[in-house]
Motif scaffolding. Structure first.
Motif, PDB file in Angstrom:
ATOM      1  N   GLY A   1     -11.269  -4.813  -4.339  1.00  0.00           N
ATOM      2  CA  GLY A   1     -10.451  -5.138  -5.522  1.00  0.00           C
ATOM      3  C   GLY A   1     -10.920  -4.343  -6.721  1.00  0.00           C
ATOM      4  O   GLY A   1     -10.640  -3.155  -6.840  1.00  0.00           O
TER       5      GLY A   1
ATOM      6  N   MET B   1     -16.018  -4.942   1.336  1.00  0.00           N
ATOM      7  CA  MET B   1     -14.780  -4.447   1.949  1.00  0.00           C
ATOM      8  C   MET B   1     -13.553  -5.096   1.305  1.00  0.00           C
ATOM      9  O   MET B   1     -13.490  -6.315   1.190  1.00  0.00           O
ATOM     10  N   GLY B   2     -12.568  -4.290   0.901  1.00  0.00           N
ATOM     11  CA  GLY B   2     -11.402  -4.830   0.195  1.00  0.00           C
ATOM     12  C   GLY B   2     -11.858  -5.361  -1.145  1.00  0.00           C
ATOM     13  O   GLY B   2     -11.619  -6.507  -1.517  1.00  0.00           O
TER      14      GLY B   2
ATOM     15  N   VAL C   1     -15.347  -0.739  -0.912  1.00  0.00           N
ATOM     16  CA  VAL C   1     -14.290  -0.074  -0.141  1.00  0.00           C
ATOM     17  C   VAL C   1     -12.949  -0.647  -0.559  1.00  0.00           C
ATOM     18  O   VAL C   1     -12.740  -1.863  -0.491  1.00  0.00           O
ATOM     19  N   ASP C   2     -12.063   0.218  -1.013  1.00  0.00           N
ATOM     20  CA  ASP C   2     -10.717  -0.238  -1.354  1.00  0.00           C
ATOM     21  C   ASP C   2      -9.773   0.962  -1.332  1.00  0.00           C
ATOM     22  O   ASP C   2     -10.200   2.104  -1.455  1.00  0.00           O
TER      23      ASP C   2
ATOM     24  N   ASN D   1     -14.179 -10.316   1.431  1.00  0.00           N
ATOM     25  CA  ASN D   1     -13.628 -11.546   0.861  1.00  0.00           C
ATOM     26  C   ASN D   1     -12.139 -11.366   0.583  1.00  0.00           C
ATOM     27  O   ASN D   1     -11.753 -10.521  -0.231  1.00  0.00           O
ATOM     28  N   GLU D   2     -11.326 -12.146   1.262  1.00  0.00           N
ATOM     29  CA  GLU D   2      -9.860 -12.100   1.117  1.00  0.00           C
ATOM     30  C   GLU D   2      -9.297 -10.699   1.353  1.00  0.00           C
ATOM     31  O   GLU D   2      -8.427 -10.240   0.644  1.00  0.00           O
ATOM     32  N   TRP D   3      -9.834 -10.033   2.362  1.00  0.00           N
ATOM     33  CA  TRP D   3      -9.269  -8.745   2.789  1.00  0.00           C
ATOM     34  C   TRP D   3      -8.244  -8.940   3.906  1.00  0.00           C
ATOM     35  O   TRP D   3      -7.089  -8.499   3.805  1.00  0.00           O
TER      36      TRP D   3
ATOM     37  N   TYR E   1       0.804  -1.232   0.000  1.00  0.00           N
ATOM     38  CA  TYR E   1       0.000   0.000   0.000  1.00  0.00           C
ATOM     39  C   TYR E   1       0.829   1.272   0.000  1.00  0.00           C
ATOM     40  O   TYR E   1       0.281   2.366   0.070  1.00  0.00           O
TER      41      TYR E   1
ATOM     42  N   TYR F   1      -0.991  -3.141  -4.411  1.00  0.00           N
ATOM     43  CA  TYR F   1      -2.440  -2.989  -4.541  1.00  0.00           C
ATOM     44  C   TYR F   1      -2.871  -1.624  -5.050  1.00  0.00           C
ATOM     45  O   TYR F   1      -4.029  -1.452  -5.430  1.00  0.00           O
TER      46      TYR F   1
ATOM     47  N   THR G   1      -9.989 -15.380  -6.749  1.00  0.00           N
ATOM     48  CA  THR G   1     -10.767 -15.466  -5.517  1.00  0.00           C
ATOM     49  C   THR G   1     -12.133 -16.079  -5.852  1.00  0.00           C
ATOM     50  O   THR G   1     -12.479 -16.233  -7.025  1.00  0.00           O
TER      51      THR G   1
ATOM     52  N   VAL H   1     -14.885 -14.656  -5.752  1.00  0.00           N
ATOM     53  CA  VAL H   1     -15.641 -13.675  -6.523  1.00  0.00           C
ATOM     54  C   VAL H   1     -15.384 -13.878  -8.013  1.00  0.00           C
ATOM     55  O   VAL H   1     -16.309 -13.839  -8.834  1.00  0.00           O
ATOM     56  N   HIS H   2     -14.138 -14.127  -8.359  1.00  0.00           N
ATOM     57  CA  HIS H   2     -13.773 -14.259  -9.776  1.00  0.00           C
ATOM     58  C   HIS H   2     -13.974 -15.675 -10.287  1.00  0.00           C
ATOM     59  O   HIS H   2     -14.125 -15.888 -11.491  1.00  0.00           O
TER      60      HIS H   2
ATOM     61  N   ASN I   1      -4.516  -9.738   3.679  1.00  0.00           N
ATOM     62  CA  ASN I   1      -3.633  -8.701   3.145  1.00  0.00           C
ATOM     63  C   ASN I   1      -3.404  -7.557   4.122  1.00  0.00           C
ATOM     64  O   ASN I   1      -2.785  -6.551   3.765  1.00  0.00           O
TER      65      ASN I   1
HETATM   66  C1  LIG Z   1      -7.014 -10.074  -2.193  1.00  0.00           C
HETATM   67  S1  LIG Z   1      -7.791  -8.610  -2.671  1.00  0.00           S
HETATM   68  C2  LIG Z   1      -9.475  -9.142  -2.637  1.00  0.00           C
HETATM   69  C3  LIG Z   1     -10.334  -8.510  -3.701  1.00  0.00           C
HETATM   70  C4  LIG Z   1     -11.789  -8.949  -3.736  1.00  0.00           C
HETATM   71  N1  LIG Z   1     -12.447  -8.845  -2.443  1.00  0.00           N
HETATM   72  C5  LIG Z   1     -11.939 -10.359  -4.247  1.00  0.00           C
HETATM   73  O1  LIG Z   1     -12.325 -11.234  -3.471  1.00  0.00           O
HETATM   74  O2  LIG Z   1     -11.653 -10.592  -5.431  1.00  0.00           O
HETATM   75  C6  LIG Z   1      -7.630  -7.594  -1.227  1.00  0.00           C
HETATM   76  C7  LIG Z   1      -8.074  -6.161  -1.437  1.00  0.00           C
HETATM   77  O3  LIG Z   1      -8.153  -5.517  -0.161  1.00  0.00           O
HETATM   78  C8  LIG Z   1      -7.790  -4.168  -0.336  1.00  0.00           C
HETATM   79  N2  LIG Z   1      -7.438  -3.619   0.989  1.00  0.00           N
HETATM   80  C9  LIG Z   1      -6.479  -4.041   1.825  1.00  0.00           C
HETATM   81  N3  LIG Z   1      -6.454  -3.300   2.954  1.00  0.00           N
HETATM   82  C10 LIG Z   1      -7.428  -2.391   2.835  1.00  0.00           C
HETATM   83  C11 LIG Z   1      -7.918  -1.352   3.680  1.00  0.00           C
HETATM   84  N4  LIG Z   1      -7.389  -1.109   4.882  1.00  0.00           N
HETATM   85  N5  LIG Z   1      -8.948  -0.615   3.247  1.00  0.00           N
HETATM   86  C12 LIG Z   1      -9.503  -0.855   2.043  1.00  0.00           C
HETATM   87  N6  LIG Z   1      -9.092  -1.836   1.194  1.00  0.00           N
HETATM   88  C13 LIG Z   1      -8.076  -2.599   1.585  1.00  0.00           C
HETATM   89  C14 LIG Z   1      -6.623  -4.247  -1.306  1.00  0.00           C
HETATM   90  O4  LIG Z   1      -6.382  -3.004  -1.937  1.00  0.00           O
HETATM   91  C15 LIG Z   1      -7.110  -5.336  -2.267  1.00  0.00           C
HETATM   92  O5  LIG Z   1      -7.785  -4.794  -3.375  1.00  0.00           O
END
Ligand SMILES: C[S@@+](CC[C@H](N)C(=O)[O-])C[C@H]1O[C@@H](n2cnc3c(N)ncnc32)[C@H](O)[C@@H]1O
Length: 326
Positions: free
Chosen positions: A68, A65-66, A93-94, A123-125, A14, A20, A31, A33-34, A128
């Protein structure tokens, strides 16, 4: 110069030119989602349950949340029936910039807004969220320091008192050489999300492990272009570590969650009607194209609930219903 893993991950993912902020995750790994639109359909079913339990408020929130690239948020919105869609407020939210082609009805924010009423899905936030690593040495636990350019490590100072308390409670280190990923920043991140939930449910879906079954050498991993790569925090790859979801659950309860369910994606999706059941063979003769479509869907469902793959992910679901002040 060496830094702690938490700082190295923060910069690599970040920081300025961080992974990211530059890349969309779907280019690098798959993930749920995809993997299939079936995942968004299941989230829609969950949203409808939450909406009903809340008495169909206006607006009702869906927060991704997170997010992508916003795909989950956009798919749920697109599939919502009119009676829900016209009350639905969707927020992705990203930290990355808003994708240019995202449905304009989806809001794009860097943080979860306060006072969410509805469903939050992460999902998978949490995998990371940057965290420190401790290693047991003959002189006791030490934080691991890493050179961001090469990934080379050396033992650093002893963890601070809060980290030591977390380790003792959630991931005790016993023998020299054992490593633990100190999940305190994930607990705090999850607790701050629960604190922003006024009414409804928040779900974290992630690679997870539970107390008593932590991997003795940890799970730190790098991903680039769909492949596993060494976890070098130089900004060229994703850096991830599995989540101590039981610790997050306890933090969520301290932040006000009133009910907690911690299960697997397989069980959670099966409850939402994703069974992977094959269509009846008779359909092949009465409706061959329908049979092929149903078979395709069954294999997508099977991938999402495969216990050796996405189905083995942890699902932490917590709900709260905060009393309004008069
Ligand atoms: C592994 S990706 C998952 C994307 C999506 N949720 C999916 O399942 O395909 C993790 C995402 O979390 C976001 N992320 C990580 N920390 C974050 C934060 N504190 N606030 C917002 N987004 C965040 C990253 O930018 C990234 O896009």
């Amino acid at each position: 110069m060496e830094v702690t893993w938490r700082e190295a991950m923060r910069r690599a993912l970040y920081g300025e030119r961080g992974f990211y902020l530059r890349e969309r995750p779907d280019r690098h790994f798959r993930t749920s989602v995809h993997a299939s639109p079936v995942f968004a359909e299941a989230v829609l079913r969950l949203l409808r349950q939450v909406d009903t339990a809340l008495g169909r408020p206006r607006p009702v929130d869906l927060v991704d949340m997170g997010s992508g690239n916003g795909l989950l948020a956009a798919r749920v919105l697109a599939a919502a029936p009119p009676d829900l869609a016209e009350r639905l407020r969707v927020t992705a939210v990203d930290l990355s910039p808003r994708p240019g082609d995202l449905d304009p009805r989806v809001a794009w924010e860097p943080q979860v807004p306060y006072g969410v009423s509805g469903l939050v899905v992460a999902n998978e936030w949490l995998d990371n969220v940057p965290l420190d690593i401790a290693e047991m040495t003959p002189g006791g636990p030490r934080l691991v320091l890493v050179d961001p350019a090469t990934g080379e490590e050396r033992p650093g100072p002893a963890p601070g008192p809060e980290d030591l308390a977390w380790l003792e409670r959630w991931w005790p280190l016993r023998s020299a050489g054992e490593r633990a990923e100190i999940g305190r920043p994930r607990d705090e991140a999850w607790a701050s999300l629960i604190a922003r939930l006024a009414h409804g449910t928040a779900v974290a879906v992630d690679y997870a492990h539970l107390a008593g079954r932590r991997p003795p050498l940890g799970t730190l991993t790098g991903y680039r272009d769909g492949s596993l790569v060494p976890a070098v925090p130089d900004g060229s790859c994703d850096i991830t570590a599995h989540v101590a979801l039981d610790a997050c659950a306890a933090a969520g309860e301290r932040a006000g969650a009133e009910t907690t369910t911690l299960t697997t994606q397989r069980e959670a999706l099966r409850e939402l009607g994703v069974t992977g059941a094959r269509p009846p063979l008779a359909l092949a003769s009465t409706d061959p194209p329908g049979y092929v479509r149903a078979l395709g869907r069954a294999s997508q469902e099977a991938e999402l609930i495969d216990p050796a793959g996405l189905g083995g992910f942890g699902w932490l679901s917590q709900s709260r219903h905060r009393e309004e002040r008069p």
